[in-house]
Write a protein that holds these residues in place. Structure first.
Motif, PDB file in Angstrom:
ATOM      1  N   LYS A 160      -0.902   5.450  -3.555  1.00 14.62           N
ATOM      2  CA  LYS A 160      -0.869   4.093  -3.007  1.00 14.62           C
ATOM      3  C   LYS A 160      -0.660   3.074  -4.123  1.00 14.62           C
ATOM      4  CE  LYS A 160      -3.946   5.012   0.929  1.00 14.62           C
ATOM      5  NZ  LYS A 160      -5.212   4.621   1.597  1.00 14.62           N
ATOM      6  N   TYR A 161       0.052   1.996  -3.770  1.00  9.78           N
ATOM      7  CA  TYR A 161       0.290   0.882  -4.717  1.00  9.78           C
ATOM      8  C   TYR A 161       0.938   1.367  -6.015  1.00  9.78           C
ATOM      9  CZ  TYR A 161      -3.247  -0.909  -1.508  1.00  9.78           C
ATOM     10  OH  TYR A 161      -3.956  -1.248  -0.382  1.00  9.78           O
ATOM     11  N   LEU A 162       1.755   2.426  -5.894  1.00  9.37           N
ATOM     12  CA  LEU A 162       2.324   3.059  -7.087  1.00  9.37           C
ATOM     13  C   LEU A 162       3.830   3.217  -6.949  1.00  9.37           C
ATOM     14  CD1 LEU A 162       1.916   4.592  -9.821  1.00  9.37           C
ATOM     15  CD2 LEU A 162       1.629   6.685  -8.450  1.00  9.37           C
ATOM     16  N   GLY A 163       4.564   2.847  -8.003  1.00 11.11           N
ATOM     17  CA  GLY A 163       5.994   3.083  -8.062  1.00 11.11           C
ATOM     18  C   GLY A 163       6.339   3.823  -9.342  1.00 11.11           C
ATOM     19  N   ILE A 164       7.273   4.779  -9.240  1.00 16.38           N
ATOM     20  CA  ILE A 164       7.699   5.547 -10.410  1.00 16.38           C
ATOM     21  C   ILE A 164       9.217   5.491 -10.481  1.00 16.38           C
ATOM     22  CG2 ILE A 164       7.732   7.807 -11.534  1.00 16.38           C
ATOM     23  CD1 ILE A 164       5.173   8.496  -9.968  1.00 16.38           C
ATOM     24  N   ILE A 165       9.741   5.082 -11.630  1.00 17.20           N
ATOM     25  CA  ILE A 165      11.185   5.076 -11.858  1.00 17.20           C
ATOM     26  C   ILE A 165      11.462   5.873 -13.123  1.00 17.20           C
ATOM     27  CG2 ILE A 165      13.263   3.701 -12.167  1.00 17.20           C
ATOM     28  CD1 ILE A 165      11.839   1.335 -10.936  1.00 17.20           C
ATOM     29  N   MET A 166      12.357   6.855 -13.016  1.00 13.98           N
ATOM     30  CA  MET A 166      12.723   7.670 -14.169  1.00 13.98           C
ATOM     31  C   MET A 166      14.201   7.490 -14.468  1.00 13.98           C
ATOM     32  SD  MET A 166      10.644  11.255 -13.672  1.00 13.98           S
ATOM     33  CE  MET A 166       8.834  11.264 -13.594  1.00 13.98           C
ATOM     34  N   LYS A 173      -2.693   7.618 -10.671  1.00 16.02           N
ATOM     35  CA  LYS A 173      -2.902   7.249  -9.265  1.00 16.02           C
ATOM     36  C   LYS A 173      -4.206   6.458  -9.095  1.00 16.02           C
ATOM     37  CE  LYS A 173      -2.377  11.431  -7.504  1.00 16.02           C
ATOM     38  NZ  LYS A 173      -2.267  12.497  -6.460  1.00 16.02           N
ATOM     39  N   LEU A 174      -5.234   6.846  -9.830  1.00 12.17           N
ATOM     40  CA  LEU A 174      -6.498   6.106  -9.784  1.00 12.17           C
ATOM     41  C   LEU A 174      -6.320   4.680 -10.296  1.00 12.17           C
ATOM     42  CD1 LEU A 174      -8.959   8.883 -10.981  1.00 12.17           C
ATOM     43  CD2 LEU A 174      -9.276   7.503  -8.911  1.00 12.17           C
ATOM     44  N   PHE A 175      -5.580   4.539 -11.395  1.00 17.70           N
ATOM     45  CA  PHE A 175      -5.329   3.205 -11.947  1.00 17.70           C
ATOM     46  C   PHE A 175      -4.610   2.323 -10.934  1.00 17.70           C
ATOM     47  CE2 PHE A 175      -6.116   4.330 -16.513  1.00 17.70           C
ATOM     48  CZ  PHE A 175      -6.868   3.198 -16.832  1.00 17.70           C
ATOM     49  N   ALA A 176      -3.669   2.896 -10.191  1.00 18.94           N
ATOM     50  CA  ALA A 176      -2.907   2.110  -9.220  1.00 18.94           C
ATOM     51  C   ALA A 176      -3.826   1.511  -8.162  1.00 18.94           C
ATOM     52  CB  ALA A 176      -1.823   2.977  -8.573  1.00 18.94           C
ATOM     53  N   VAL A 177      -4.728   2.319  -7.639  1.00 21.61           N
ATOM     54  CA  VAL A 177      -5.665   1.826  -6.613  1.00 21.61           C
ATOM     55  C   VAL A 177      -6.645   0.833  -7.221  1.00 21.61           C
ATOM     56  CG1 VAL A 177      -7.491   2.495  -5.007  1.00 21.61           C
ATOM     57  CG2 VAL A 177      -5.443   3.924  -5.234  1.00 21.61           C
ATOM     58  N   PHE A 178      -7.155   1.144  -8.411  1.00 26.63           N
ATOM     59  CA  PHE A 178      -8.094   0.226  -9.066  1.00 26.63           C
ATOM     60  C   PHE A 178      -7.452  -1.134  -9.323  1.00 26.63           C
ATOM     61  CE2 PHE A 178      -9.199  -1.553 -13.274  1.00 26.63           C
ATOM     62  CZ  PHE A 178     -10.422  -2.111 -12.932  1.00 26.63           C
ATOM     63  N   LEU A 179      -6.210  -1.126  -9.813  1.00 29.15           N
ATOM     64  CA  LEU A 179      -5.533  -2.385 -10.143  1.00 29.15           C
ATOM     65  C   LEU A 179      -5.352  -3.253  -8.901  1.00 29.15           C
ATOM     66  CD1 LEU A 179      -2.928  -0.983 -12.673  1.00 29.15           C
ATOM     67  CD2 LEU A 179      -4.786  -2.570 -13.203  1.00 29.15           C
ATOM     68  N   LYS A 180      -5.074  -2.610  -7.770  1.00 28.72           N
ATOM     69  CA  LYS A 180      -4.965  -3.378  -6.526  1.00 28.72           C
ATOM     70  C   LYS A 180      -6.312  -4.010  -6.189  1.00 28.72           C
ATOM     71  CE  LYS A 180      -3.120  -4.847  -2.699  1.00 28.72           C
ATOM     72  NZ  LYS A 180      -2.008  -5.836  -2.669  1.00 28.72           N
ATOM     73  N   TYR A 228       7.022  13.118  -6.991  1.00 28.64           N
ATOM     74  CA  TYR A 228       7.957  12.753  -5.925  1.00 28.64           C
ATOM     75  C   TYR A 228       7.315  12.952  -4.553  1.00 28.64           C
ATOM     76  CZ  TYR A 228      12.287  12.771  -3.180  1.00 28.64           C
ATOM     77  OH  TYR A 228      13.263  12.507  -2.253  1.00 28.64           O
ATOM     78  N   ASN A 229       6.700  14.113  -4.354  1.00 30.17           N
ATOM     79  CA  ASN A 229       6.063  14.399  -3.066  1.00 30.17           C
ATOM     80  C   ASN A 229       4.906  13.452  -2.779  1.00 30.17           C
ATOM     81  OD1 ASN A 229       7.826  16.487  -2.525  1.00 30.17           O
ATOM     82  ND2 ASN A 229       6.441  18.101  -3.241  1.00 30.17           N
ATOM     83  N   ASP A 230       4.094  13.171  -3.798  1.00 37.14           N
ATOM     84  CA  ASP A 230       2.951  12.271  -3.616  1.00 37.14           C
ATOM     85  C   ASP A 230       3.386  10.897  -3.129  1.00 37.14           C
ATOM     86  OD1 ASP A 230       1.124  14.144  -4.311  1.00 37.14           O
ATOM     87  OD2 ASP A 230       0.528  13.245  -6.210  1.00 37.14           O
ATOM     88  N   THR A 231       4.440  10.372  -3.744  1.00 36.52           N
ATOM     89  CA  THR A 231       4.873   9.017  -3.388  1.00 36.52           C
ATOM     90  C   THR A 231       5.509   8.977  -2.008  1.00 36.52           C
ATOM     91  OG1 THR A 231       6.938   9.404  -4.600  1.00 36.52           O
ATOM     92  CG2 THR A 231       5.197   8.240  -5.765  1.00 36.52           C
ATOM     93  N   LEU A 232       6.301   9.984  -1.661  1.00 36.03           N
ATOM     94  CA  LEU A 232       6.989   9.955  -0.373  1.00 36.03           C
ATOM     95  C   LEU A 232       6.098  10.387   0.795  1.00 36.03           C
ATOM     96  CD1 LEU A 232       9.415   9.585  -2.278  1.00 36.03           C
ATOM     97  CD2 LEU A 232      10.756  10.924  -0.660  1.00 36.03           C
ATOM     98  N   GLN A 233       5.058  11.158   0.502  1.00 34.60           N
ATOM     99  CA  GLN A 233       4.173  11.631   1.569  1.00 34.60           C
ATOM    100  C   GLN A 233       2.948  10.750   1.764  1.00 34.60           C
ATOM    101  OE1 GLN A 233       3.319  15.662   0.346  1.00 34.60           O
ATOM    102  NE2 GLN A 233       5.242  16.468   1.163  1.00 34.60           N
ATOM    103  N   GLY A 234       2.841   9.688   0.997  1.00 35.30           N
ATOM    104  CA  GLY A 234       1.724   8.774   1.176  1.00 35.30           C
ATOM    105  C   GLY A 234       0.442   9.193   0.485  1.00 35.30           C
ATOM    106  N   LYS A 235       0.526  10.168  -0.435  1.00 40.73           N
ATOM    107  CA  LYS A 235      -0.673  10.583  -1.164  1.00 40.73           C
ATOM    108  C   LYS A 235      -1.009   9.626  -2.300  1.00 40.73           C
ATOM    109  CE  LYS A 235      -0.034  15.515  -0.226  1.00 40.73           C
ATOM    110  NZ  LYS A 235       0.224  16.843  -0.831  1.00 40.73           N
ATOM    111  N   GLY A 256       0.794  -1.225   0.000  1.00 42.17           N
ATOM    112  CA  GLY A 256       0.000   0.000   0.000  1.00 42.17           C
ATOM    113  C   GLY A 256       0.822   1.268   0.000  1.00 42.17           C
ATOM    114  N   GLY A 257       2.133   1.137  -0.076  1.00 44.74           N
ATOM    115  CA  GLY A 257       2.986   2.317  -0.116  1.00 44.74           C
ATOM    116  C   GLY A 257       3.244   2.774  -1.532  1.00 44.74           C
TER     117      GLY A 257
END
Length: 440
Positions: free
Chosen positions: A283-289, A230-237, A274-281, A49-50
């Motif tokens: 979920k179930y999402l990873g971003i690599i650039m 972000k919506l897709f990430a939650v839906f996919l879970k 970056y802020n969304d992922t580290l601040q918990g906004k 969920g992170g």
């Protein structure tokens, strides 16, 4: 190694062309264990969920794209959905002429799962979600699919998933479209299903068009496409997957944007992610650039030109040469060692022989000599990349295969295979390297 010719051909042709193959990576992966372990640790966090955000930094040909594709294969095996895109002049993170939306379209077009690794998995995911709920409902309730109560039971579970999305930005409209898709699936209405998929792909150009065809007064735009990721990430879970991994390569195309204000808007979008992922906004999402050192660290045009990002990403006071922090947001790729490159070309020699159906004639001594020649170039310690070595080696394999009368040892030691030697200009003392080349 027993490798299907389709995969062997993709590996050899891709590497010879200087690009990373989309399939067959486990056959040729060497080194990068620490980097892969660090990124897969992020994957475990995402599944719980992170969220995670990483930059992979390395010069052209150093293996950035290869590492991204390797991680892509690993996470799909762990039941993640992966979307990936390369930035270009037409695809950015933010734009005024559809460049941000173009990136979103490319990501969704390349949506992949373990059973659909080549992209285009969106429809499969939606159908699998509904089918899974129907199967689960039938098993739990014992109802027949023709029983009116069965559809109500299925709808109840569908709305459980949809309800979890309503609280998110644009979640209500996203949920409404899922409802339309479910009803079309139940009624066998392929046309309506296709319209919903078209909307999810960001292919509606006007709100009027979306309103007339689907009854929703909203479309995905340059400004809000990331909210739908972000919506897709939650839906996919909720749909039974572990989460969503987003891979974005070629950040250098933001660095190349001539207009400084446009660059800053793009870096601002990176800061938001970056802020969304580290601040918990998220979920179930990873971003690599992925990007080059210059496009990240240049304080005039690169990511570090945006002070809010530089202060978050720059190395601290304890970082030093030879010590790598794999838990930092920026992972710098170090060159593969000579030993790792030797293992890699041994694998390529086997694959090449299997693809073209001949007995491998290169000995390990030949390969060691090749590596010594490649890494004996002037400046090779800081400038040579795996891409160059691989392309040279595949060219060598091609030449030897097509000209069996040529002895590998003679070729490697001949004047026609010349490697960098320091030539001193007597007038100014300058050193000019002659780079390796085949002259057959």
């Amino acid at each position: 190694m027993k490798i299907p010719k389709r995969i062997a051909s993709a590996i050899i042709n891709s590497l010879k062309g200087g690009v990373v193959p989309r399939i067959g990576l486990p056959y040729i992966t060497v080194g990068r264990k620490n980097e892969i372990d660090a990124l897969l640790h992020d994957v475990d966090i995402m599944a719980d969920g992170g969220a995670a955000f990483r930059f992979i930094v390395g010069k052209y040909g150093s293996g950035k794209s290869f590492l991204l594709q390797t991680v892509r294969s690993h996470v799909m095996d762990r039941n993640f959905v992966v979307v990936d895109a390369d930035l270009s002049p037409e695809r950015r993170l933010q734009g005024t002429k559809g460049q941000g939306l173009a990136t979103y379209k490319e990501l969704i077009r390349n949506m992949s799962t373990k059973t659909r690794p080549d992209g285009g998995a969106l429809t499969l995911i939606l159908d699998r979600w509904i089918s899974h709920i129907q199967s689960k409902t039938a098993a739990e309730s014992g109802l027949d699919s023709n029983d009116p109560a069965f559809r109500k039971a299925v709808e109840s579970k569908i709305y459980e998933v949809i309800g979890a999305l309503n609280e998110m930005v644009h979640g209500f409209d996203f949920a409404k479209l899922l409802t339309i898709y479910y009803n079309a699936y139940w009624n066998g209405d392929d046309e309506s299903k296709a319209k919903v998929v078209k909307w999810f792909r960001g292919e509606y150009n006007t709100k009027t068009e979306a309103k007339s065809e689907l009854g929703v007064n909203i479309i995905i735009t340059d400004e809000d496409w990331y909210e739908y990721i972000k919506l897709f990430a939650v839906f996919l879970k909720k749909a039974g997957y572990s989460g969503l991994l987003v891979l974005i390569d070629e950040l250098v195309n933001i660095y190349k944007i001539p207009n400084s204000i446009t660059r800053q808007y793009n870096y601002e979008k990176i800061l938001t992610m970056y802020n969304d992922t580290l601040q918990g906004k998220a979920k179930y999402l990873g971003i690599i650039m992925g990007g080059t050192p210059q496009c990240i660290e240049d304080t005039r045009r690169g990511v570090y030109s945006y002070e809010a990002l530089r202060s978050r990403l720059a190395e601290g006071r304890f970082g030093r040469e030879g010590v790598k922090d794999m838990l930092a947001p920026v992972i710098h790729l170090s060159p593969l060692t000579n030993e790792e490159m030797l293992v890699l070309i041994e694998k390529l020699a086997d694959i090449h022989a299997g693809l073209f159906g001949y007995t491998q004639t290169l000995t390990q001594e030949d390969m060691i000599t090749f590596i010594q020649i490649e890494f004996g170039r002037i400046g090779s310690d800081s400038h040579i990349t795996p891409r160059e070595v691989i392309r040279d080696f595949i060219e060598l394999l091609d030449i030897v295969y097509q000209n069996p009368q040529i002895k590998v040892t003679e070729l490697l030691h001949s004047d026609s295979f010349s490697y960098a030697k320091a030539q001193v200009n007597e007038e100014d003392g300058a050193v000019a390297p002659e780079f390796a080349e085949f002259d057959i």
